[in-house]
Enzyme design. Structure first.
Site, PDB file in Angstrom:
ATOM      1  N   VAL A  46       7.430  68.130 -16.906  1.00 19.13           N
ATOM      2  CA  VAL A  46       6.506  68.529 -15.684  1.00 19.13           C
ATOM      3  C   VAL A  46       7.404  68.847 -14.554  1.00 19.13           C
ATOM      4  CG1 VAL A  46       4.632  68.279 -14.196  1.00 19.13           C
ATOM      5  CG2 VAL A  46       4.343  67.555 -16.570  1.00 19.13           C
ATOM      6  N   CYS A  47       8.500  68.037 -14.425  1.00 19.50           N
ATOM      7  CA  CYS A  47       9.278  67.982 -13.120  1.00 19.50           C
ATOM      8  C   CYS A  47       9.857  69.543 -13.153  1.00 19.50           C
ATOM      9  CB  CYS A  47      10.294  67.127 -13.317  1.00 19.50           C
ATOM     10  SG  CYS A  47       9.932  65.595 -13.247  1.00 19.50           S
ATOM     11  N   PRO A  48      10.478  70.055 -14.072  1.00 20.80           N
ATOM     12  CA  PRO A  48      11.226  71.354 -13.816  1.00 20.80           C
ATOM     13  C   PRO A  48      10.363  72.479 -13.454  1.00 20.80           C
ATOM     14  CG  PRO A  48      11.328  70.819 -16.139  1.00 20.80           C
ATOM     15  CD  PRO A  48      10.587  69.501 -15.446  1.00 20.80           C
TER      16      PRO A  48
END
Length: 187
Positions: A46-48
């Site tokens: 999810v972070c990117p």
């Protein structure tokens, strides 16, 4: 306990930005608005998507007098490796802070002791170094840079116009509310 109006503690962190590693400290955030955008870890799922979304809005934040600091418990060298390996992360122009000692994530109360990572915490910090707004989300729920920018604009407006408040979905140029004891009975 609420973190609203909590002063950010003194800190010194390594940052990766524009192929450089350098120090960022509390003195660097004073005098301007800042967003601290905590995320669990580099090389995740999810972070990117969040960091790319934020990168697309970065110029808007800069034009509003706000610096963005993404923060994870990784080192600055891991940030560089992720930047070099990921097309999405190469789009990032804002500083990526390293928090391997967990000092920042503990100060902002988003450190997950059992996992050694930070929660998805978003903090808007005013020019005096105090938290004006924040939100913490579950690790599997991504955030929205457009909404974060709207919140920044609302925080800036009420910081400048202390007698006004911004209603839901407020955007610059729209009507605000002047609180009054006469209105209390109508609420």
């Amino acid at each position: 306990m609420s973190l609203i109006n909590k002063e950010v503690s003194e800190f010194k962190a390594k940052a990766f930005q524009n192929a450089q590693i350098f120090d960022v400290s509390k003195k660097d955030i004073l005098g301007k608005w800042s967003v601290f955008f905590f995320y669990p870890a580099d090389f995740t799922f999810v972070c990117p998507t969040e960091l790319e979304d934020l990168a697309a809005k970065y110029e808007d934040f800069k034009n509003a007098g706000c610096e963005i600091y993404s923060v994870s418990c990784d080192t600055a060298f891991v940030h560089k490796a992720w930047h070099d390996a990921s097309e999405k992360i190469r789009k990032i122009a804002y500083p990526m802070l390293a928090d391997p000692t967990h000092a920042l994530s503990r100060d902002f109360e988003v450190y997950i002791e059992t996992d050694g990572v930070a929660e998805r915490g978003t903090f808007i910090v005013n020019p005096e170094g105090r938290i004006a707004a924040y939100e913490v989300s579950a690790g599997n729920v991504g955030r929205n840079a457009d909404e974060l920018f709207r919140k920044l604009q609302a925080c800036q407006f009420v910081h400048e116009h202390g007698d006004q408040v911004c209603p839901a979905k407020w955007k610059p140029g729209e009507k605000t509310i002047t609180p009054s004891l006469d209105l209390v009975g109508q609420l």
